[in-house]
Design an enzyme around this catalytic site. Structure first.
Site, PDB file in Angstrom:
ATOM      1  N   CYS A  66       0.999  -0.937  -0.382  1.00  0.00           N
ATOM      2  CA  CYS A  66      -0.024   0.483  -0.270  1.00  0.00           C
ATOM      3  C   CYS A  66       0.592   1.137   0.423  1.00  0.00           C
ATOM      4  O   CYS A  66       0.305   2.147  -0.171  1.00  0.00           O
ATOM      5  CB  CYS A  66      -0.969  -0.055   1.586  1.00  0.00           C
ATOM      6  SG  CYS A  66      -0.528  -0.075   2.831  1.00  0.00           S
ATOM      7  N   GLU A  93      -4.377   3.188  -8.033  1.00  0.00           N
ATOM      8  CA  GLU A  93      -3.374   2.433  -7.630  1.00  0.00           C
ATOM      9  C   GLU A  93      -2.876   1.708  -8.413  1.00  0.00           C
ATOM     10  O   GLU A  93      -3.817   1.203  -8.924  1.00  0.00           O
ATOM     11  CB  GLU A  93      -3.936   2.356  -5.893  1.00  0.00           C
ATOM     12  CG  GLU A  93      -2.774   1.109  -5.319  1.00  0.00           C
ATOM     13  CD  GLU A  93      -3.219   0.648  -4.140  1.00  0.00           C
ATOM     14  OE1 GLU A  93      -4.772  -0.243  -4.361  1.00  0.00           O
ATOM     15  OE2 GLU A  93      -2.348   0.657  -3.319  1.00  0.00           O
TER      16      GLU A  93
HETATM   17  P1  NAD Z   1      -9.306  -6.097  -0.613  1.00  0.00           P
HETATM   18  O1  NAD Z   1     -10.061  -4.357  -0.469  1.00  0.00           O
HETATM   19  O2  NAD Z   1      -9.950  -6.883  -2.177  1.00  0.00           O
HETATM   20  O3  NAD Z   1      -9.926  -7.085   0.474  1.00  0.00           O
HETATM   21  C1  NAD Z   1      -9.499  -7.036   1.582  1.00  0.00           C
HETATM   22  C2  NAD Z   1     -10.473  -8.046   2.333  1.00  0.00           C
HETATM   23  O4  NAD Z   1     -11.864  -7.920   2.563  1.00  0.00           O
HETATM   24  C3  NAD Z   1     -10.107  -9.649   2.272  1.00  0.00           C
HETATM   25  O5  NAD Z   1     -10.174  -9.876   2.793  1.00  0.00           O
HETATM   26  C4  NAD Z   1     -11.193  -9.175   1.043  1.00  0.00           C
HETATM   27  O6  NAD Z   1     -11.879 -10.774   1.272  1.00  0.00           O
HETATM   28  C5  NAD Z   1     -11.920  -8.760   2.225  1.00  0.00           C
HETATM   29  N1  NAD Z   1     -14.094  -8.059   1.717  1.00  0.00           N
HETATM   30  C6  NAD Z   1     -13.712  -8.498   0.378  1.00  0.00           C
HETATM   31  N2  NAD Z   1     -14.889  -7.821  -0.377  1.00  0.00           N
HETATM   32  C7  NAD Z   1     -15.772  -7.276   1.106  1.00  0.00           C
HETATM   33  C8  NAD Z   1     -16.539  -7.497   1.409  1.00  0.00           C
HETATM   34  N3  NAD Z   1     -17.550  -6.917   0.991  1.00  0.00           N
HETATM   35  N4  NAD Z   1     -17.178  -6.647   3.433  1.00  0.00           N
HETATM   36  C9  NAD Z   1     -15.947  -6.700   3.974  1.00  0.00           C
HETATM   37  N5  NAD Z   1     -14.561  -7.765   3.449  1.00  0.00           N
HETATM   38  C10 NAD Z   1     -14.903  -8.066   2.215  1.00  0.00           C
HETATM   39  O7  NAD Z   1      -8.147  -5.436  -0.870  1.00  0.00           O
HETATM   40  P2  NAD Z   1      -6.776  -6.759  -1.232  1.00  0.00           P
HETATM   41  O8  NAD Z   1      -6.754  -7.286  -3.034  1.00  0.00           O
HETATM   42  O9  NAD Z   1      -7.012  -8.528  -0.430  1.00  0.00           O
HETATM   43  O10 NAD Z   1      -5.723  -6.048  -1.212  1.00  0.00           O
HETATM   44  C11 NAD Z   1      -5.496  -5.151  -1.936  1.00  0.00           C
HETATM   45  C12 NAD Z   1      -5.368  -3.633  -1.115  1.00  0.00           C
HETATM   46  O11 NAD Z   1      -5.130  -3.250   0.352  1.00  0.00           O
HETATM   47  C13 NAD Z   1      -4.444  -3.026  -2.049  1.00  0.00           C
HETATM   48  O12 NAD Z   1      -5.384  -1.133  -2.353  1.00  0.00           O
HETATM   49  C14 NAD Z   1      -3.768  -1.961  -0.759  1.00  0.00           C
HETATM   50  O13 NAD Z   1      -3.706  -0.275  -1.329  1.00  0.00           O
HETATM   51  C15 NAD Z   1      -4.555  -2.418   0.591  1.00  0.00           C
HETATM   52  N6  NAD Z   1      -3.624  -2.129   1.980  1.00  0.00           N
HETATM   53  C16 NAD Z   1      -4.064  -0.916   2.374  1.00  0.00           C
HETATM   54  C17 NAD Z   1      -2.938  -1.153   3.153  1.00  0.00           C
HETATM   55  C18 NAD Z   1      -2.734   0.282   4.559  1.00  0.00           C
HETATM   56  O14 NAD Z   1      -1.943   0.164   5.709  1.00  0.00           O
HETATM   57  N7  NAD Z   1      -3.607   1.097   4.257  1.00  0.00           N
HETATM   58  C19 NAD Z   1      -1.550  -2.045   3.249  1.00  0.00           C
HETATM   59  C20 NAD Z   1      -1.881  -2.946   2.925  1.00  0.00           C
HETATM   60  C21 NAD Z   1      -3.611  -3.216   1.928  1.00  0.00           C
END
Ligand code: NAD
Length: 483
Positions: free
Chosen positions: A284, A384
């Site tokens: 991120c 992003e």
């Molecule tokens: P994502 O949003 O696709 O998924 C994150 C989590 O949410 C997963 O466990 C997923 O199964 C769950 N999820 C999906 N739909 C949901 C819903 N409707 N309700 C509740 N939970 C749900 O993200 P990803 O692809 O796993 O991770 C990448 C993203 O995470 C990137 O955008 C990255 O920038 C961000 N990220 C941010 C930080 C930070 O600290 N700001 C750190 C790491 C990653």
């Protein structure tokens, strides 16, 4: 035959009621099924929420140092399993051996850090206006909390949410990302071995819609800590708000490094290169934009192209400079952005293609990529990408550099390379980012400092890590005591 792992509910490893499982494949070699996990349904999460609610009062009444001692033992157990956890992380997420081992070490340190914090959860004493009185505050747990995490730091992020949640007396239901749930499973095995009482910590695997959504829409969940994409986080925050639960969403970034004429260009190259291509650009806080002053633009561009073309790309167990993308969809998304960049008129300087050929044939490998001539109106500069794609942008002044850096919807991390003290201070004063770094890469933050972003990178509520982690997972009670 790959192992099938179960959910952890009420101190037991249980199959999901669906009777179905899903598989996790090695992104460096998709022929390898690393493990299978439960494809849980809403009813499984509801069961976990129920037992977590039942266990909460007892857990909150357990003296905090006793809670801390459990975390400490869990940290020791994880340390003993460091190699196994590292290999699991490499195999399921695709990180390099060095990156994975650093992340596992981080999770161990987090457990030890919050174990010590247990003795010092705090509360403050204020001067009362009355005689014979005490005026104090104390921290109380929120109750039962949900923790939803992404795949890109699949052991560190669960650890930095679980540890402060548990040590402050909350019970937890955790939903790990489906791409890399194996290391969360190891965390819960360590907590179990450490003597975490039944029902206090629960882990349920499955999809976002079946397993994640109940954690935001269920009235018995008192707080939700989410890390993931801005799109999902926004939805999660909206749903959580309907019953006023406390919510924290840490989301995407579009992080810049500014390169000024006084910078040491080889140092700036390393700072930008590690920030952009470490963890295959899947952080991120990854550096996505190098905003370079025109006086050093050509020199920097030559240098970063050389750096990039020298990077080794291979499966994580070989410990190259860069591993594969976590999944086919992430690889496809990166390749689509390369196409978008080309069409927008940016210059593809190096990379941009999927890696094919014998050692790459069964993995999601892509070349580290550099575009130059990128301008703020391009999608390359705004969205992003979450892959190893660096956009190099040219500016003619410090003021323009700051303006370009801030001209995005995100504000997670930002850095500048400069030897000019005034520029350094002005950068810190004016950059719109939760993390501002001078002569440092945008990635990486120590575990005892607050972490979070501005704008669409975070809900504007609480930070994570350090004392901020304790703040999120506790309520403050103000106490008047007259005697
Ligand atoms: P994502 O949003 O696709 O998924 C994150 C989590 O949410 C997963 O466990 C997923 O199964 C769950 N999820 C999906 N739909 C949901 C819903 N409707 N309700 C509740 N939970 C749900 O993200 P990803 O692809 O796993 O991770 C990448 C993203 O995470 C990137 O955008 C990255 O920038 C961000 N990220 C941010 C930080 C930070 O600290 N700001 C750190 C790491 C990653």
């Amino acid at each position: 035959m790959p192992t099938t792992y179960e959910n952890y509910i009420d101190g037991e490893w249980r199959d999901s009621t669906s009777g179905e499982t899903f598989q996790v494949r090695n992104p460096a070699d998709t022929d390898e099924v690393v493990a299978r996990f439960q494809k849980s349904r809403r009813v499984d999460v509801l069961e976990a929420i129920d037992v977590a609610c039942d266990a909460q009062e007892d857990w909150a009444e357990t003296p905090a140092p006793e809670r801390g001692a459990i975390l400490k033992r869990a940290g020791i157990a994880l340390d003993r399993r460091r190699d196994e956890a590292t290999e699991t992380l490499v195999r399921e997420e695709g990180k390099t051996q060095s990156e994975a081992s650093g992340e596992v070490g981080r999770a161990i340190d987090i457990f030890h850090y919050y174990a010590e914090k247990a003795r010092d959860l705090g509360g403050i004493e204020k001067s009362p206006s009355n005689r014979n009185a005490e005026l104090t505050t104390r921290r109380e747990p929120l109750g039962t909390v949900g923790i939803i995490t992404p795949w890109n730091y699949p052991i560190a992020i669960p650890a930095w949410k679980l540890a402060p949640a548990l040590v402050t007396g909350n019970t937890v239901v955790h939903k790990p990302a489906s791409e890399a749930p194996g290391v969360s499973r190891i965390l819960f095995e360590c907590l179990e071995e450490a003597g975490l009482p039944d029902g206090v910590g629960n882990m349920v695997t499955g999809s976002g819609s079946e397993v994640g959504a109940p954690l935001s829409d269920h009235g018995s969940i008192d707080a939700l800590s989410f890390t993931g994409s801005t799109a999902v986080g926004t939805e999660v925050a909206r749903t959580s708000a309907t019953d006023l639960k406390r919510v924290q969403c840490e989301m995407g970034g579009k992080n810049p490094t500014i390169v000024m004429p006084s910078a040491d260009i080889s140092e700036a190259t390393e700072i930008v290169g590690v920030g952009a291509f470490g963890t295959t650009g899947q952080s991120c806080t990854a550096c996505s934009r190098a905003i370079v002053h025109e006086d050093v633009y050509e020199e920097f561009l030559d240098s970063i192209i050389k750096y990039t073309t020298n990077l080794t790309v291979a499966g994580g167990l070989e410990d190259p400079d860069m591993g594969p993308h976590v999944s086919e969809s992430e690889l496809t998304s990166t390749l689509e952005y390369v196409e978008i960049g080309r069409k927008e008129g940016a210059t593809l300087e190096t990379g941009g293609s999927e890696l094919t050929g014998e050692s790459y044939a069964d993995g999601h490998f892509v070349e580290p990529t550099v575009f130059s001539g990128v301008t703020t109106d391009m999608r390359l500069a705004q969205e992003e990408i979450f892959g190893p794609v660096l956009s190099v942008m040219c500016v003619d002044s410090f003021e323009e550099a700051i303006s370009v850096a801030n001209n995005v919807d995100y504000g997670l991390s930002a850095s500048i390379t400069t030897q000019d003290l005034s520029e350094a201070h002005e950068f810190v004063d004016t950059i719109e980012a939760g993390v501002a770094k001078v002569n440092e890469k945008t990635t990486g933050l120590e575990l005892h400092v607050p972490f979070g972003g501005y704008k669409n990178s975070s809900t504007n509520t609480y930070r994570e890590q350090g004392d901020a982690g304790l703040d999120f997972f506790t309520s403050t009670k103000t106490v008047y005591m007259n005697y």
